[in-house]
Design an enzyme around this catalytic site. Sequence first.
Site, PDB file in Angstrom:
ATOM      1  N   THR A 274       0.860  -1.120  -0.013  1.00  0.00           N
ATOM      2  CA  THR A 274       0.018  -0.045   0.151  1.00  0.00           C
ATOM      3  C   THR A 274       0.850   1.305  -0.094  1.00  0.00           C
ATOM      4  OG1 THR A 274      -0.137  -0.133   2.536  1.00  0.00           O
ATOM      5  CG2 THR A 274      -1.899  -1.052   1.301  1.00  0.00           C
TER       6      THR A 274
ATOM      7  N   SER B  17       8.615   4.736   6.152  1.00  0.00           N
ATOM      8  CA  SER B  17       7.509   5.533   6.950  1.00  0.00           C
ATOM      9  C   SER B  17       8.160   5.177   8.356  1.00  0.00           C
ATOM     10  CB  SER B  17       6.195   4.791   6.802  1.00  0.00           C
ATOM     11  OG  SER B  17       5.318   5.565   7.304  1.00  0.00           O
ATOM     12  N   HIS B  18       7.232   4.380   9.224  1.00  0.00           N
ATOM     13  CA  HIS B  18       7.389   4.419  10.513  1.00  0.00           C
ATOM     14  C   HIS B  18       8.178   2.923  11.017  1.00  0.00           C
ATOM     15  CE1 HIS B  18       3.839   2.175   9.681  1.00  0.00           C
ATOM     16  NE2 HIS B  18       4.054   1.476  10.572  1.00  0.00           N
TER      17      HIS B  18
ATOM     18  N   ASP C 186       6.120  10.484  12.096  1.00  0.00           N
ATOM     19  CA  ASP C 186       7.060   9.495  11.955  1.00  0.00           C
ATOM     20  C   ASP C 186       8.056   9.886  10.972  1.00  0.00           C
ATOM     21  OD1 ASP C 186       5.617   9.984   9.864  1.00  0.00           O
ATOM     22  OD2 ASP C 186       5.172   7.667   9.137  1.00  0.00           O
TER      23      ASP C 186
ATOM     24  N   ASP D 273       8.979  10.017   7.850  1.00  0.00           N
ATOM     25  CA  ASP D 273       8.901  10.865   6.620  1.00  0.00           C
ATOM     26  C   ASP D 273       7.502  11.483   6.997  1.00  0.00           C
ATOM     27  OD1 ASP D 273       6.760   8.753   6.608  1.00  0.00           O
ATOM     28  OD2 ASP D 273       6.338   9.149   4.481  1.00  0.00           O
TER      29      ASP D 273
ATOM     30  N   GLU E 218      -6.877   7.909   7.226  1.00  0.00           N
ATOM     31  CA  GLU E 218      -6.711   6.487   7.680  1.00  0.00           C
ATOM     32  C   GLU E 218      -6.799   6.239   9.018  1.00  0.00           C
ATOM     33  OE1 GLU E 218      -4.460   3.977   4.565  1.00  0.00           O
ATOM     34  OE2 GLU E 218      -3.172   5.756   5.177  1.00  0.00           O
ATOM     35  N   GLU E 219      -7.148   5.138   9.817  1.00  0.00           N
ATOM     36  CA  GLU E 219      -7.073   4.771  11.035  1.00  0.00           C
ATOM     37  C   GLU E 219      -5.710   4.858  11.456  1.00  0.00           C
ATOM     38  OE1 GLU E 219      -6.289   1.707  12.497  1.00  0.00           O
ATOM     39  OE2 GLU E 219      -5.635   1.151  10.319  1.00  0.00           O
TER      40      GLU E 219
END
Length: 553
Positions: free
Chosen positions: A45, A152-153, A310, A312, A396-397
């Site tokens: 994703t 990302s994270h 995070d 980025d 997003e959640e």
Amino acid sequence: MSVHQNAGKLSDHQALINVPQLISAYYLLEPDLEANENERVAFGTSGHRGSSLTVSFNESHILAITQAICDYRKLNNITGPLFLGKDTHALSEPAFNSALEVLVANQVEVKIQENNGFTPTPLISHAILSYNQSDECQTNGDLADGIVVTPSHNPPQDGGFKYNATNGGPADTNITNWIENRANQLLAEDLVAVEIMPFSAAIRSGFVETIDYVDAYVNDLANIINIDAIKQANISIGVDPMGGSGIEVWKAIQKKYSLSITIVNDKVDPTFAFMPLDKDGKIRMDCSSPYAMANLLTLKDDFDIAVANDPDFDRHGIVTRTAGLLNPNHYLAVAIDYLYRNRNWPTNLNIGKTLVSSAMIDKVATSLNRNITEVPVGFKWFVDGLAKSELGFGGEESAGASFLRKNGKVWTTDKDGIILALLAAEILAVTHQDPGQYYLHLVDNFGQPKYRRLDVPCNTSQRRLLKQLSTEHVAAKELAGEPILSIETHASGNGASIGGLKVVTENGWFAARPSGTENVYKIYLESFISDAHLGLIEQEAKRLIQNVFDAAD
């Protein structure tokens, strides 16, 4: 999953990544696609992710992916500049350099942050959109796109590589499938079709331009955030960049707008040794996790609002004195309610949510007389709606969102943790309630939802079956004592496949979808009745899924 005994504590020094080993593996280890399918390029994703130590993120992968992107650009006559950015993970630097060598060899004009600086994801999206809306682009028609080198994270040993299309957002599945297939073809052919120029020559080639992403983004912030309200209310903001790519952005915001901003941690360290361990005992820069956010939580009473991002900067973590760390679903509902009541936006702007986000958002939307556009997991599903100003908000959640400018025009088409952090301060300044207090008013109006997300073990064939489910596979008529109102395998907002299923009743729901990389399926559950009711939904959801698996054996 039980909580690791060291969650919320700093890592033992010996457990930190060995950066030289990680970088060496990036250059020395070669993928073998025939022997191990996990060494193939695979776009999830949010792009391709992996680690050089597991031969899933190595120089060959990045050379192949970048050449595939160049081939895609040629095929689709994309001739404008490419905006290239990186975050602070150890593997981001060599991958950035590898990408530059291929891009320049293909005569792509590349724009990078001056002084070899880092570039947050939202700044890349903002730059692409700004260029493509400029007079220069309108005259010559040369559209720009971008690449963000970030996992990302993800933990420190991971690398990531994401392509942002000419609409500024994460490329859709049709594009990433093409790039993934082409990259794997290039790998299978030993990279013979990859064009490459040595870095020292590439940087002097004339195809590389250094720019200041930061000033362009920061100078524009007053067009999306009520900066004056934050300043006049003298809201004190504590910022933990979590060692990420946006430290200089926060410094520039403070300088430009004279806001009361304190950066509580200015360390940039690829081992991320300063990070408390996450729930599972791993270092993970997840600003939605109370364990990873332990450092900032100890300072919550020192500031009116405390925020984190995070590496980025596409995600946000919001901490208030009254609520501590806000659940991401809670803050999404608050942000939506506030924005649609306090922006002079067109009345036809929908609200974008993923199907695993809280139904509190649906209740808020009804009270606002706005329609919901519900989509599968992945921010890419919001890109067109934001770009065309059909969605005012997409979120997003997992604590990633973006929204439109004050004038109802597009800001970014990728997640932007910076504006969501500043919005928390604006909400406090304008309403005199922090987002935690604001959420309690939503609860008073709509009830208190109980929400849970967990991983359930399954095998590879079960993962494949879950991804291909149809409504006919589900025979149950009730869930946790309530009639089932709908069984969904495709999102109602755009008709796209969920890659799993969602079952909805009047006061609860669950969704299940397989992991793309692990032998587990993710299950999301919510009840507007009680914790006990949520427990029943969990039990029956697991049993329902297991019945589907058993029937297929």
